[in-house]
Structure formats: structure tokens, C-alpha cells
Design a protein around this motif. Structure first.
Motif, mmCIF file in Angstrom:
data_model
loop_
_atom_site.group_PDB
_atom_site.id
_atom_site.type_symbol
_atom_site.label_atom_id
_atom_site.label_comp_id
_atom_site.label_asym_id
_atom_site.label_seq_id
_atom_site.Cartn_x
_atom_site.Cartn_y
_atom_site.Cartn_z
ATOM 1 N N LEU A 221 1.115 -1.214 0.072
ATOM 2 C CA LEU A 221 -0.084 -0.102 -0.011
ATOM 3 C C LEU A 221 0.862 1.323 -0.072
ATOM 4 C CD1 LEU A 221 -3.030 1.017 0.356
ATOM 5 C CD2 LEU A 221 -2.721 1.119 2.868
ATOM 6 N N ASP A 222 1.803 1.309 0.655
ATOM 7 C CA ASP A 222 2.859 2.248 0.953
ATOM 8 C C ASP A 222 3.547 2.567 -0.418
ATOM 9 O OD1 ASP A 222 3.872 4.152 2.447
ATOM 10 O OD2 ASP A 222 5.641 3.317 3.160
ATOM 11 N N ALA A 223 3.857 1.617 -1.138
ATOM 12 C CA ALA A 223 4.298 1.603 -2.512
ATOM 13 C C ALA A 223 3.373 1.995 -3.673
ATOM 14 C CB ALA A 223 4.981 0.333 -2.934
ATOM 15 N N LEU A 224 2.136 1.978 -3.362
ATOM 16 C CA LEU A 224 1.219 2.544 -4.348
ATOM 17 C C LEU A 224 1.001 4.108 -4.415
ATOM 18 C CD1 LEU A 224 -1.969 0.321 -4.249
ATOM 19 C CD2 LEU A 224 -0.298 0.641 -5.932
ATOM 20 N N SER A 225 1.920 4.988 -3.573
ATOM 21 C CA SER A 225 1.826 6.263 -3.536
ATOM 22 C C SER A 225 1.737 6.994 -4.876
ATOM 23 C CB SER A 225 2.496 6.944 -2.543
ATOM 24 O OG SER A 225 3.902 6.631 -2.784
ATOM 25 N N GLY A 226 2.566 6.530 -5.719
ATOM 26 C CA GLY A 226 2.678 7.220 -7.107
ATOM 27 C C GLY A 226 1.458 6.995 -7.844
ATOM 28 N N GLN A 227 0.368 6.336 -7.431
ATOM 29 C CA GLN A 227 -0.992 6.036 -8.277
ATOM 30 C C GLN A 227 -1.936 6.966 -7.750
ATOM 31 O OE1 GLN A 227 -0.813 3.989 -10.677
ATOM 32 N NE2 GLN A 227 1.564 3.420 -10.114
ATOM 33 N N VAL A 228 -1.554 7.893 -6.793
ATOM 34 C CA VAL A 228 -2.604 8.732 -6.248
ATOM 35 C C VAL A 228 -3.165 9.677 -7.701
ATOM 36 C CG1 VAL A 228 -3.340 10.961 -4.886
ATOM 37 C CG2 VAL A 228 -1.828 9.075 -3.921
ATOM 38 N N PRO A 229 -4.441 9.710 -7.766
ATOM 39 C CA PRO A 229 -5.070 10.557 -9.085
ATOM 40 C C PRO A 229 -4.542 12.044 -8.841
ATOM 41 C CG PRO A 229 -6.709 9.204 -8.258
ATOM 42 C CD PRO A 229 -5.543 9.054 -7.214
ATOM 43 N N SER A 230 -4.081 12.670 -9.972
ATOM 44 C CA SER A 230 -3.538 13.869 -9.967
ATOM 45 C C SER A 230 -4.682 15.054 -9.164
ATOM 46 C CB SER A 230 -3.254 14.491 -11.306
ATOM 47 O OG SER A 230 -4.382 14.418 -12.339
ATOM 48 N N ALA A 231 -5.833 14.800 -9.339
ATOM 49 C CA ALA A 231 -6.862 15.607 -8.789
ATOM 50 C C ALA A 231 -6.605 15.681 -7.122
ATOM 51 C CB ALA A 231 -8.070 15.582 -9.217
ATOM 52 N N LEU A 232 -6.567 14.328 -6.780
ATOM 53 C CA LEU A 232 -6.547 14.123 -5.437
ATOM 54 C C LEU A 232 -4.982 14.604 -4.818
ATOM 55 C CD1 LEU A 232 -8.162 10.588 -4.725
ATOM 56 C CD2 LEU A 232 -9.016 12.964 -4.300
ATOM 57 N N ALA A 233 -4.157 14.309 -5.736
ATOM 58 C CA ALA A 233 -2.680 14.682 -5.160
ATOM 59 C C ALA A 233 -2.444 16.376 -5.079
ATOM 60 C CB ALA A 233 -1.673 14.247 -6.234
ATOM 61 N N ALA A 234 -3.260 16.874 -5.987
ATOM 62 C CA ALA A 234 -3.294 18.530 -6.007
ATOM 63 C C ALA A 234 -4.106 19.165 -4.872
ATOM 64 C CB ALA A 234 -4.250 19.036 -7.360
ATOM 65 N N ALA A 235 -5.280 18.284 -4.015
ATOM 66 C CA ALA A 235 -5.889 18.776 -3.087
ATOM 67 C C ALA A 235 -5.075 18.110 -1.789
ATOM 68 C CB ALA A 235 -7.122 17.972 -3.115
ATOM 69 N N LEU A 309 -6.719 -0.924 2.237
ATOM 70 C CA LEU A 309 -5.999 -2.085 1.329
ATOM 71 C C LEU A 309 -6.426 -2.712 0.174
ATOM 72 C CD1 LEU A 309 -4.844 -3.974 4.612
ATOM 73 C CD2 LEU A 309 -3.440 -2.861 2.918
ATOM 74 N N THR A 310 -7.880 -2.222 -0.078
ATOM 75 C CA THR A 310 -8.663 -2.520 -1.444
ATOM 76 C C THR A 310 -7.727 -2.045 -2.333
ATOM 77 O OG1 THR A 310 -9.969 -0.751 -1.182
ATOM 78 C CG2 THR A 310 -10.827 -2.789 -0.237
ATOM 79 N N ASN A 311 -7.054 -0.963 -2.338
ATOM 80 C CA ASN A 311 -6.470 -0.390 -3.313
ATOM 81 C C ASN A 311 -5.264 -1.407 -3.834
ATOM 82 O OD1 ASN A 311 -7.011 2.536 -4.166
ATOM 83 N ND2 ASN A 311 -7.109 2.313 -1.589
ATOM 84 N N VAL A 312 -4.594 -1.935 -2.970
ATOM 85 C CA VAL A 312 -3.691 -3.060 -3.210
ATOM 86 C C VAL A 312 -4.276 -4.269 -4.034
ATOM 87 C CG1 VAL A 312 -1.999 -4.714 -2.181
ATOM 88 C CG2 VAL A 312 -2.324 -2.543 -1.371
ATOM 89 N N TYR A 313 -5.461 -4.628 -3.525
ATOM 90 C CA TYR A 313 -6.072 -5.853 -3.920
ATOM 91 C C TYR A 313 -6.446 -5.441 -5.571
ATOM 92 C CZ TYR A 313 -9.557 -9.200 -5.406
ATOM 93 O OH TYR A 313 -10.401 -10.066 -6.119
ATOM 94 N N PHE A 314 -7.028 -4.232 -5.905
ATOM 95 C CA PHE A 314 -7.596 -4.037 -7.230
ATOM 96 C C PHE A 314 -6.360 -3.759 -8.009
ATOM 97 C CE2 PHE A 314 -11.641 -2.971 -4.873
ATOM 98 C CZ PHE A 314 -12.394 -3.876 -5.631
ATOM 99 N N TYR A 315 -5.406 -3.145 -7.358
ATOM 100 C CA TYR A 315 -4.298 -2.865 -8.285
ATOM 101 C C TYR A 315 -3.324 -4.336 -8.700
ATOM 102 C CZ TYR A 315 -0.288 -0.334 -10.155
ATOM 103 O OH TYR A 315 0.599 0.509 -11.032
ATOM 104 N N GLN A 316 -3.253 -5.153 -7.900
ATOM 105 C CA GLN A 316 -2.787 -6.275 -8.187
ATOM 106 C C GLN A 316 -3.501 -7.345 -9.195
ATOM 107 O OE1 GLN A 316 -1.865 -8.184 -4.369
ATOM 108 N NE2 GLN A 316 0.138 -6.969 -3.888
ATOM 109 N N THR A 317 -4.708 -7.036 -9.051
ATOM 110 C CA THR A 317 -5.773 -8.010 -9.788
ATOM 111 C C THR A 317 -6.041 -7.373 -11.155
ATOM 112 O OG1 THR A 317 -7.490 -7.324 -8.561
ATOM 113 C CG2 THR A 317 -6.459 -9.363 -7.770
#
Lengths: 528, 41
Positions: A221-235, A309-317
Motif C-alpha cells: 500500500l505504501d508503494a502505491l503512493s505514485g498512483q494517487v490521481p492527480s486531482a487528489l494529489a493537487a488537493a 488495502l482494497t487499493n492493493v487488491y484492485f491494483y494487483q488483480t
């Protein structure tokens, strides 16, 4: 909309067995109810474990699991600060500091509802009636949201029309609330709390097993930080295993609405406070703390851990984050979608039953609180007579009908906000006066009046004209001033509670000072 | 800690679990206390 992935017939059979158990417990409550005290405060002899499970199951609704779990999937593990407040404030401070005094004073003055307690502490029929009116006006919104959530869930799981689901859901809960009073409500709450506990425990264990263990899951999950959508990152969002940037819009939303709004608001919820008056001594409250703490950890902590953690599941699958896996971008579908795709069939049934139980336990308590507020607190001062049990039952039915009608007309976009909204109104209007009633030797009636009116008015103005998530939906600000919010950033993202509660507390202080200057002689408590 | 690098997050977990343990401890230590105040005071 929640879509079931398991056999409808199997779930229907399990649901029928569960409903039979609920009806039996409702009947037991009916048999044990012989008078006002039984109907309104469960005879003041509820078992501590029943109290703890009932308190927890009432506090945690389906929206707390699905809605806040979905919010955690979107915003990350920062919501764990809400769990900290839910346990520290919602259990430890609530039971040990507020609960013991509420029980003791409630028993001494023979209070049977939250407005009755406030009214008797201040010797003021006005405050009892005003508190009752705020409940009767404000709580149907929250109730309708729970009704809609429950009906949507039943529609999709049992494949029956929405209108039938809504009416049947309300009717089953109404049946045991109206005939069995608070004893029936708390007995069924305890069963429902136990089912929720099983469901959430299994959800946590299965999720960590699926993602390769605790450390692997968190590291992924920690490693997924690069996947944050740009709109959310900007906020201001930095990742799902890290806090948002201090002072960013997401940080304000996370901290003021989700964490403070619910975490502080829990202290002045009438449907929770009345439960402290259902036990016979402080020993029962001490024992209830032992069960209440772990229960709330397993409800909120699991939802706010599994959500991200659902982010990890959906990203992996599927190669997408949870927000992209949500149906039509609706974050309320993230947890159900995850359960349906990742969990074994048997668990899907257990979890769906847990969701139904969570909705029913919260709904029954809200029905009961609204009914007693109208039928007892408001009735006795407007009609100047002590109402009969039949009157209170009829008032409960009336409030149920109002809630069902509201569920048909309420805009869908306000539903997710309803829990935090009522918690906010409760805290802003009731908390300072409630604290003074419990902890002051000579509580000032003037101060309580100033505080309650200020808290309620400021909360409403901020909700309708400033806090953009509500003001945009309500449309009053747009209609009168041509803008969704009347103030510049960051005010539109700061929750009404954060403004209204300090002002309500300040109004209490002003009223107290006025009282002190006008009537310095000891023994003067009524300044109206 | 346990795969989480942001101290503000793992501190929330430590506090949540610590407060839960405090609830359990409080219940156990006060298991039989408060029996005599059933008539209010």
C-alpha cells in the motif's frame, strides 16, 4: 448499489432465520415491558455486555462500514485517527466520565429520555421541549439515510423492488421498536452487534491472508503512493498509508468532518446517552467498557484498514486503484465490490448479514429516540399531561412514517453526509449544555439556553451557506446569494461542528457570566 | 512499523490499540467497583 455475488436463495434463507431471531427477541422485550421505565430506559437493569454491544451497534451503522470504509479507500489510513477518537472519546470518556454521571443523575431525577434529563437538570420544560424538537426535526434526515442505505442493500441482495424493500425494512424494525420499546431494541442490538463482530473479524483476517500478511500488505500500500490521481494529489493527498499535506483541502475534510465531526459528536448523541441510564449501577458501566473498546476497534479500525488495502487488491488483480474499481465512481461501492470479488461465498453471506444487522441496530435506536422525544418530551409540555404508553407508541409510528416519507424525497447526494451532519448538530446544540448539566453544582439555565440556540443556529447557517458539501446540495445559498458558499477557502471545507461547537461553548460562558452578574446570590439556578 | 512508514499513521494505530487495551484493563480493574451506587447520589 450493492450487488450480490452469491446465491440469492441461500442469503434469503439465512436472512429469514436471522429475522426470526430478531422477532423472538422483540417479543421478549414486549413481554418484559410493563411501564414507562421499561419502554424508555429498559427498566434500568440491562446487562453490561448487552449495553456495550447495543451502544456499539447503534453507533456503528452500515454507512460507517460501507461509507467510511469507502472514504478510507479513497483518502487512506488517516481515518485511523477517527478510530482513536471513537475509542478514546466514544468509549472511555463517554462511559467513564459522561456515562457514570448520566446514569447517576438520570436515576436521581427519574429521567427516561435525553431531553428529559436535560430538562430536569435545569428544571426547565423549555429545554426539554427544545431538545425534543431538535431531535424530531434533525434526526429524521439521519434516519432516512439509514433507511435508504438498508433498502438499497436489500433490493440488490434479495432482488426485490426498492419500494417493497424500503417499506418491509421499516416495517420489521418498527414492529419490534413499537411493541417492545428499548428492551427489544437493546436485545436485538446485542444480537446484531455480535453478527457485526464476526463479520468484521473475518474481513480483517481474510484480507491480510489474501494480500500476503500484515507487513507485505502495508508495504504494498505504501508503494502505491505514485498512483494517487492527480486531482487528489493537487488537493493534498500523498498516499494511502500516509497523512495528507497539513492544511490542504483533503486534510481539512479528513480531520474536521470525518475525525472531529464524528469523534467529538458521539458524546452528545441522544440515542447513545440514553443507554447510560439503562443499567442499575456504575459497575455495569465499568464492565461494559471492557467489551465496548474492542468492539469499536473491530468495527472502525477494520473498516479503515481494509478500505485502503482494497487499493492493493484492485491494483494487483485489475491494475486499477479502488476509486477506479468503484461502480460509477461511487465510493460506497468499493467495499461491497471488494467483498464480492475477493472473498469466498460463505463470507459474502456473513458480511451481508452483518451489514443488514448494522443498519437495523442503528435504525431501531433512532426510531425509539425520535418516538420518545415526540410522544413524551414534546407531548407532556404541549399537552400538559403525562403521556400514556399508547401515546408514545403512536408518536413512534408517526416518526417512522415521517422518516419513510423523507427517504422517498431526500436527494441521494446528501445521504453520505447525513451521519456526520447529525453528529455535528448534536454536538453543537447539546454538548456544552449537557456537560454543564452533568458537572456543575448549580447549572445556569440562561447559559444552557444561550448555548443550545447558538449551537443549533450557527450549525444550520454554516451547513446551509458555508460548508460547500451540504450548501451545494441544499441550494439555499445559491438561491439567495447566487453562490454555493459565501466564504473563500479554506472555510467551505471546514465542518460546521468546528465553528458551531466553540461558539456554542462561548455562548454558555456568556450566559453564565450574565447570570452571575444578575443574580450573584447562591441558590439561583433559573434565570429565565 | 509493520510496513507503514509515515509515523502519523502508525502512531494512530498504536494509540487505537493502546486505548483498546486501556478499556480492557479498566474493565478488569474495576470489575466489582461501583456496585453500591445503584440508588443514585
Amino acid at each position: 448499489m450493492i450487488v450480490m455475488a452469491v446465491d440469492t436463495l441461500t442469503f434469503a434463507l439465512v436472512t429469514v432465520v436471522y429475522l426470526l431471531m430478531v422477532i423472538c427477541l422483540g417479543y421478549l422485550g414486549y413481554r418484559k415491558t410493563r411501564g414507562h421505565d421499561d419502554y424508555m430506559v429498559a427498566g434500568r437493569k440491562i446487562h453490561p455486555v448487552v449495553l456495550a454491544l447495543s451502544y456499539g451497534a447503534t453507533f456503528i451503522s452500515t454507512s460507517a462500514i460501507i461509507g467510511f470504509g469507502g472514504a478510507a479507500a479513497q483518502l487512506g489510513m488517516g481515518l485511523m485517527w477517527l478510530t482513536v477518537l471513537c475509542i478514546g472519546v466514544g468509549v472511555l470518556i463517554a462511559f467513564v466520565i459522561f456515562g457514570k454521571r448520566t446514569r447517576r443523575i438520570g436515576q436521581r431525577v427519574s429521567a427516561v429520555t435525553f431531553p428529559d434529563l436535560i430538562g430536569k437538570c435545569y428544571g426547565s420544560p423549555f429545554l426539554q421541549t427544545f431538545t425534543g424538537i431538535l431531535i424530531v426535526v434533525g434526526m429524521p434526515l439521519y434516519t432516512a439515510a439509514i433507511l435508504i442505505g438498508g433498502a438499497q442493500f436489500i433490493t440488490s441482495t434479495l432482488q426485490i423492488p426498492y419500494d417493497t424493500a424500503l417499506l418491509a425494512f421499516a416495517a420489521v424494525v418498527a414492529l419490534y421498536v413499537v411493541i417492545g420499546g428499548l428492551i427489544a431494541v437493546m436485545y436485538t442490538d446485542a444480537l446484531q452487534g455480535a453478527i457485526m463482530l464476526v463479520g468484521m473479524t473475518a474481513l480483517l483476517v481474510l484480507t491480510y491472508t489474501l494480500l500476503g500478511g500484515v507487513i507485505n500488505a502495508h508495504a504494498a500500500l505504501d508503494a502505491l503512493s505514485g498512483q494517487v490521481p492527480s486531482a487528489l494529489a493537487a488537493a493534498g493527498m500523498t498516499g494511502w498509508a500516509s497523512m495528507p499535506e497539513l492544511g490542504s483541502p483533503i486534510w481539512y475534510t479528513l480531520i474536521t468532518t470525518l475525525v472531529l465531526g464524528v469523534g467529538i459528536g458521539v458524546l452528545a448523541q441522544p440515542q447513545l446517552a440514553v443507554r447510560f441510564m439503562t443499567v442499575k449501577d456504575s459497575r455495569a458501566l465499568n464492565r461494559a467498557v471492557l467489551v465496548g473498546g474492542p468492539f469499536i476497534l473491530m468495527m472502525t479500525g477494520v473498516a479503515f484498514t481494509v478500505g485502503p488495502l482494497t487499493n492493493v487488491y484492485f491494483y494487483q488483480t485489475e491494475g486499477v486503484i479502488a476509486l477506479q474499481a468503484a461502480t460509477n465512481g461511487n465510493i460506497d461501492t468499493i467495499i461491497p465490490n471488494y467483498i464480492n470479488t475477493a472473498m469466498p461465498d460463505l463470507f459474502v453471506i456473513v458480511f451481508m448479514l452483518a451489514l443488514l444487522a448494522a443498519a437495523m441496530s442503528t435504525l431501531s435506536s433512532l426510531f425509539h429516540t425520535m418516538g420518545t422525544s415526540l410522544g413524551y418530551d414534546i407531548w407532556r409540555h404541549t399537552r400538559r399531561e403525562k403521556p400514556s404508553m399508547r401515546t408514545i407508541q403512536l408518536a413512534t409510528i408517526a416518526m417512522i412514517v415521517v422518516s419513510v416519507l423523507l427517504a422517498y424525497v431526500m436527494p441521494g447526494s446528501i445521504i453520505a453526509r447525513a451521519t456526520a451532519m447529525f453528529m455535528g448538530l448534536g454536538a453543537a446544540a447539546f454538548l456544552p449544555a449537557y456537560v454543564q448539566a452533568l458537572f456543575s453544582e448549580r447549572p445556569s439555565l440562561r447559559a444552557a439556553k444561550y448555548s443550545m440556540v447558538t449551537g443549533a443556529v450557527v450549525w444550520f447557517v454554516w451547513t446551509a451557506f458555508i460548508h460547500v458539501k451540504e450548501s451545494a446540495v441544499l441550494g439555499l445559498a445559491e438561491l439567495l446569494f447566487g453562490a454555493e458558499s459565501l466564504l473563500p477557502m479554506p472555510w467551505p471545507v471546514i465542518d460546521p461542528l468546528v465553528i458551531a461547537l466553540p461558539l456554542s461553548a462561548a455562548a454558555l460562558g456568556v450566559g453564565w457570566l450574565v447570570d452571575r452578574n444578575l443574580a450573584p446570590a447562591p441558590g439561583s439556578t433559573d434565570a429565565s | 512499523m509493520l510496513g507503514i512508514t509515515d509515523p502519523a499513521i502508525w502512531f494512530a494505530y498504536v494509540l487505537a490499540i493502546g486505548l483498546t487495551l486501556a478499556c480492557i484493563l479498566y474493565g478488569l480493574l474495576n470489575w466489582n467497583i461501583g456496585l453500591d451506587d445503584s440508588h443514585g447520589s
